[in-house]
Design a protein around this motif. Sequence first.
Motif, PDB file in Angstrom:
ATOM      1  N   VAL A   1       0.809  -1.221   0.000  1.00 38.47           N
ATOM      2  CA  VAL A   1       0.000   0.000   0.000  1.00 38.47           C
ATOM      3  C   VAL A   1       0.841   1.270   0.000  1.00 38.47           C
ATOM      4  O   VAL A   1       0.470   2.268  -0.627  1.00 38.47           O
ATOM      5  CB  VAL A   1      -0.953  -0.005   1.217  1.00 38.47           C
ATOM      6  CG1 VAL A   1      -1.740   1.284   1.292  1.00 38.47           C
ATOM      7  CG2 VAL A   1      -1.910  -1.190   1.128  1.00 38.47           C
TER       8      VAL A   1
ATOM      9  N   LYS B   1      -9.277  -4.572  -1.651  1.00 40.38           N
ATOM     10  CA  LYS B   1      -8.742  -4.258  -2.977  1.00 40.38           C
ATOM     11  C   LYS B   1      -7.230  -4.448  -3.035  1.00 40.38           C
ATOM     12  O   LYS B   1      -6.687  -4.884  -4.061  1.00 40.38           O
ATOM     13  CB  LYS B   1      -9.112  -2.823  -3.349  1.00 40.38           C
ATOM     14  CG  LYS B   1      -8.583  -2.401  -4.722  1.00 40.38           C
ATOM     15  CD  LYS B   1      -9.000  -0.988  -5.064  1.00 40.38           C
ATOM     16  CE  LYS B   1      -8.454  -0.583  -6.437  1.00 40.38           C
ATOM     17  NZ  LYS B   1      -8.851   0.792  -6.793  1.00 40.38           N
ATOM     18  N   HIS B   2      -6.550  -4.134  -1.941  1.00 47.13           N
ATOM     19  CA  HIS B   2      -5.091  -4.134  -1.980  1.00 47.13           C
ATOM     20  C   HIS B   2      -4.448  -5.314  -1.259  1.00 47.13           C
ATOM     21  O   HIS B   2      -3.297  -5.641  -1.552  1.00 47.13           O
ATOM     22  CB  HIS B   2      -4.563  -2.831  -1.363  1.00 47.13           C
ATOM     23  CG  HIS B   2      -4.997  -1.602  -2.089  1.00 47.13           C
ATOM     24  ND1 HIS B   2      -4.539  -1.265  -3.341  1.00 47.13           N
ATOM     25  CD2 HIS B   2      -5.868  -0.616  -1.741  1.00 47.13           C
ATOM     26  CE1 HIS B   2      -5.088  -0.130  -3.735  1.00 47.13           C
ATOM     27  NE2 HIS B   2      -5.911   0.279  -2.777  1.00 47.13           N
TER      28      HIS B   2
END
Length: 362
Positions: A141, A198-199
């Motif tokens: 991230v 999502k990450h």
Amino acid sequence: MRRQGAEHPVVAMKPAKAGESQGGVCSEAASVGPTRKGRSLKDEAKPFCISRWEVWEACLKVKSNRGGAGLDGQSIEDFERDLKKNLYRIWNRMSSGSYYPPPVRTVKIPKANGGERTLGIPTVSDRIAQMAVKNRLEAVVDPLFLPASYGYRPGKPALDAVGQARQMCWAYNWVCDLDIKGFFGNLDHGLMMKAVRKHAQERWMVLYIERWLKAPAQDEQGNLLQRGYTFRPRVAYGRKGRIFCSFSPAISKKAEQKIRDEIRGWKLHRCTGQTIGDLARKINPELRGWFNYYGRFTPSALRPIERHVGQSLVRWVCRKYKKLRKPRSRAWAWLIGVLNRQPNLLALWEHQRSRFITIGAV
């Protein structure tokens, strides 16, 4: 690798060969050979691929950050007295999906402006588990943030942020300063988990981050406070009585149901050997904790809880005093009499006197 310092247990590590699992810190299966995927047979039995080396590195970072003891009272020094066993327990539970975070100890620290800030202190074991997830997720991230972002980022000290602000002052002649009150406590967990999914590359990271968000906190009086407020459009009233739609936080349905279940567990109607004062001393700490936490932004959302407590008190009066059983309005009249004489006896009444009858109607 060998840890320095003779006052703590020494853990020896040998470099991993090519294709071999980097374990050994807290594993008791060192004699088991690696599989085709580079994981030992003991590791292969776990649903989540978490290296024992990751847990060890997380432990070193937690130790370097220091910090106080959590709810269990265990300090870092206490944790290291049985380091191998404690690290193995963390790795085993995380890699098997059975790790559940304990409640967080909360303390209030003074702010420069005279207010107070609530600080959450997890246990040492929980900090190590969080650090293991942080190390894995941060690597994915962190590159997505803007270069001018400095909050809680590795290699981004506060002094560099001051230098960045200095350069931006040369380029712009205005400043926008935002301070969201209680940001971490009021953040929409649904949106945050959407970003995590999502990450996050591994399913176990999503699993444990969600569990940490839902983990309760315990205040200095010993009250457990459930977290996860629910943000949604709600009816609100302006200063002049005008109705408008407000997107505001309030107690979630799940937290409300859990509180209801706890109130039922009190079995107040069976406490006929106690006085109303005894009941007040028993339930007031819990009620104040709920009202102060969940009622901070939308207190009207707590009316079902208030009604539930009121009905429980009516049942208690009916069972304690036979002459007040029928009709139940007699029990209500008795409670109202106590309310008039001692308006602050129960936390339920402290701020609800004007609508006591309506919230407690049976």
